[in-house]
Design a protein around this motif. Structure first.
Motif, short mmCIF file in Angstrom:
data_model
loop_
_atom_site.label_atom_id
_atom_site.label_comp_id
_atom_site.label_asym_id
_atom_site.label_seq_id
_atom_site.Cartn_x
_atom_site.Cartn_y
_atom_site.Cartn_z
N PRO A 198 41.54 -7.00 48.80
CA PRO A 198 42.63 -6.18 49.37
C PRO A 198 42.36 -4.69 49.20
N GLU A 199 42.82 -3.92 50.17
CA GLU A 199 42.68 -2.47 50.11
C GLU A 199 43.76 -1.88 49.19
N PRO A 200 43.45 -0.77 48.51
CA PRO A 200 44.48 -0.11 47.69
C PRO A 200 45.67 0.31 48.53
N GLN A 201 46.86 0.16 48.00
CA GLN A 201 48.09 0.51 48.70
C GLN A 201 48.85 1.58 47.91
N GLN A 202 49.73 2.27 48.59
CA GLN A 202 50.57 3.25 47.91
C GLN A 202 51.53 2.53 46.97
N VAL A 203 51.54 2.96 45.71
CA VAL A 203 52.43 2.34 44.73
C VAL A 203 53.29 3.37 44.01
N ALA A 204 53.10 4.65 44.33
CA ALA A 204 53.90 5.70 43.69
C ALA A 204 54.00 6.88 44.65
N THR A 205 54.91 7.76 44.37
CA THR A 205 55.11 8.96 45.19
C THR A 205 54.76 10.20 44.38
N LYS A 206 54.64 11.31 45.08
CA LYS A 206 54.36 12.56 44.37
C LYS A 206 55.51 12.94 43.44
N GLU A 207 56.72 12.54 43.81
CA GLU A 207 57.88 12.82 42.95
C GLU A 207 57.75 12.08 41.61
N GLU A 208 57.25 10.84 41.66
CA GLU A 208 57.08 10.08 40.42
C GLU A 208 56.00 10.70 39.54
N ILE A 209 54.95 11.24 40.16
CA ILE A 209 53.91 11.91 39.39
C ILE A 209 54.47 13.17 38.74
N ILE A 210 55.24 13.93 39.50
CA ILE A 210 55.86 15.14 38.95
C ILE A 210 56.81 14.78 37.81
N ASN A 211 57.52 13.65 37.95
CA ASN A 211 58.45 13.22 36.89
C ASN A 211 57.72 12.82 35.60
N LEU A 212 56.45 12.43 35.72
CA LEU A 212 55.68 12.08 34.52
C LEU A 212 55.53 13.27 33.58
N LYS A 213 55.60 14.48 34.15
CA LYS A 213 55.53 15.67 33.30
C LYS A 213 56.73 15.73 32.36
N SER A 214 57.87 15.25 32.83
CA SER A 214 59.05 15.20 31.97
C SER A 214 58.88 14.16 30.87
N ALA A 215 58.26 13.02 31.24
CA ALA A 215 57.99 11.98 30.24
C ALA A 215 57.04 12.48 29.17
N LEU A 216 56.16 13.40 29.55
CA LEU A 216 55.19 13.95 28.60
C LEU A 216 55.90 14.71 27.47
N LYS A 217 57.02 15.34 27.80
CA LYS A 217 57.76 16.10 26.78
C LYS A 217 58.34 15.20 25.71
N GLU A 218 58.52 13.92 26.04
CA GLU A 218 59.11 12.98 25.08
C GLU A 218 58.10 12.43 24.10
N VAL A 219 56.82 12.67 24.31
CA VAL A 219 55.78 12.18 23.39
C VAL A 219 55.77 13.08 22.15
N HIS A 220 55.94 12.48 21.00
CA HIS A 220 56.07 13.22 19.74
C HIS A 220 54.70 13.54 19.12
N VAL A 221 54.62 14.74 18.53
CA VAL A 221 53.40 15.14 17.81
C VAL A 221 53.82 15.64 16.43
N ASP A 222 53.35 14.97 15.37
CA ASP A 222 53.66 15.38 14.00
C ASP A 222 53.01 16.73 13.68
N LYS A 223 53.60 17.43 12.73
CA LYS A 223 53.06 18.73 12.33
C LYS A 223 51.63 18.59 11.80
N GLU A 224 51.38 17.52 11.03
CA GLU A 224 50.03 17.31 10.48
C GLU A 224 49.00 17.12 11.59
N VAL A 225 49.42 16.45 12.67
CA VAL A 225 48.51 16.22 13.81
C VAL A 225 48.27 17.53 14.55
N GLU A 226 49.31 18.36 14.69
CA GLU A 226 49.14 19.67 15.31
C GLU A 226 48.18 20.54 14.50
#
Length: 321
Positions: A198-226
């Motif tokens: 099967p050929e690849p099909q569209q499974v997401a939109t540019k809006e969903e990709i842009i929304n992933l940037k918001s999800a990125l903010k929710e990823v936690h980074v400990d001070k020791e890791v920084e």
């Protein structure tokens, strides 16, 4: 995340192996970074970007960089319309979502520098007018090994605009066989009577990709890791502090390296379905973030020590939290 899994599953229909390159493209889209890829010809670089555009329904354009290219071939320019006695702006191929800058180091520095404003400011100036670029905007540039004839070094300012430099190699034996089966089945020249894949099909939109940037903010980074990220960067400026010969490094990393390592590490965690960054997320892409940003000395080159070798030393010497 579910949308990332769907995208990767569709990409696998057209690309065998090269998971590092596929993940790098997704990281670039999520973090708004650009990707530089060095690799031998024929390892699916163009296929990867075109398929990504199809899966996400994004505009895709390809520019073949050559020595006779001029900046207006990329950016566009003003055209004089005789009938109306006026100048009109004709936009170039840079006005897209996914731009493949193929063999970028076959063009001189003046042409390469035409990308600087677009990559950093997400805009293009033509004459007196400035035009914003559509979101998302990703440049994936391919690079010939510098030992080849007819290639130019990329300026330091240009290299620093790239989030990562990914080095890819030939597929292994199994992947090579799978590629063969995929191609011959699509072209109808296989002895098998199976249906083509099967050929690849569209499974997401540019809006969903842009929304992933918001999800990125929710990823936690400990001070020791920084602090660990900061220490990895500082080890390129004061290597003697970590037992690495100072004469190996001609120019250490700028703060942009730390910032990009932070962004990439969060994106890696997100792609792997985690809501926190671990040291393993940092180490998995540290070479890709660091290797194009600092220079080894002539002394190191004389001893056959590469940038990647020095990064290995840094990872070994800097204490991990």
């Amino acid at each position: 995340m579910e949308v990332i899994k769907k995208i990767k599953n569709e990409l696998k229909k057209a690309i065998i192996g090269q998971e590092k390159m596929v993940d790098a493209l997704l990281i670039g889209l999520i973090t708004e970074g650009h990707i530089l890829i060095e690799g031998v010809p024929g390892v699916a670089k163009t296929t990867a970007v075109k398929t990504l555009g199809k899966v996400l329904n994004l505009d895709f354009k390809r520019i073949q960089f050559t020595p006779d290219l001029i900046p207006s071939d990329i950016l566009g320019g003003e055209i004089y319309i005789i009938e109306k006695d006026e100048f009109r702006v004709k936009k170039g191929p840079i006005f897209t979502n996914l731009l493949l800058a193929d063999e970028i180091n076959r063009a001189p520095a003046k042409v390469q520098s035409a990308l600087l404003e677009a990559m950093q400011e997400r805009q293009v100036t033509i004459g007196e007018d400035t035009f914003p670029l559509d979101e998302p905007f990703l440049v994936m540039a391919t690079l010939n090994p510098i030992e080849e004839e007819g290639v130019y070094n990329l300026p330091e300012a240009q290299l620093d605009r790239f989030l990562m430099k990914v080095v890819i190699d030939y597929p292994d034996e199994k992947e090579e066989y799978d590629i063969l089966k995929l191609v011959v089945s699509k072209e109808g020249i296989s002895n098998d009577r199976q249906e083509p894949p099967p050929e690849p099909q569209q499974v997401a939109t540019k809006e969903e990709i842009i929304n992933l940037k918001s999800a990125l903010k929710e990823v936690h980074v400990d001070k020791e890791v920084e602090e660990y990220m900061v220490n990895l960067t500082m080890a390129t400026r004061t290597p003697e502090k970590y037992g690495i010969p100072k004469e190996y490094i001609r120019l250490g990393l700028s703060p942009r390296a730390t910032i990009n390592l932070y962004k990439v590490s969060k994106a890696v965690a997100l792609i792997n379905g985690k809501d926190y960054v671990s040291p393993s997320d940092i180490i998995s892409y540290i070479k890709d973030v660091f290797r194009h940003r600092f220079l080894v000395s002539f002394h190191a080159e004389a001893e056959g020590i590469t940038t990647d070798n020095i990064i290995d030393m840094i990872v070994e010497k800097v204490p991990m939290p």
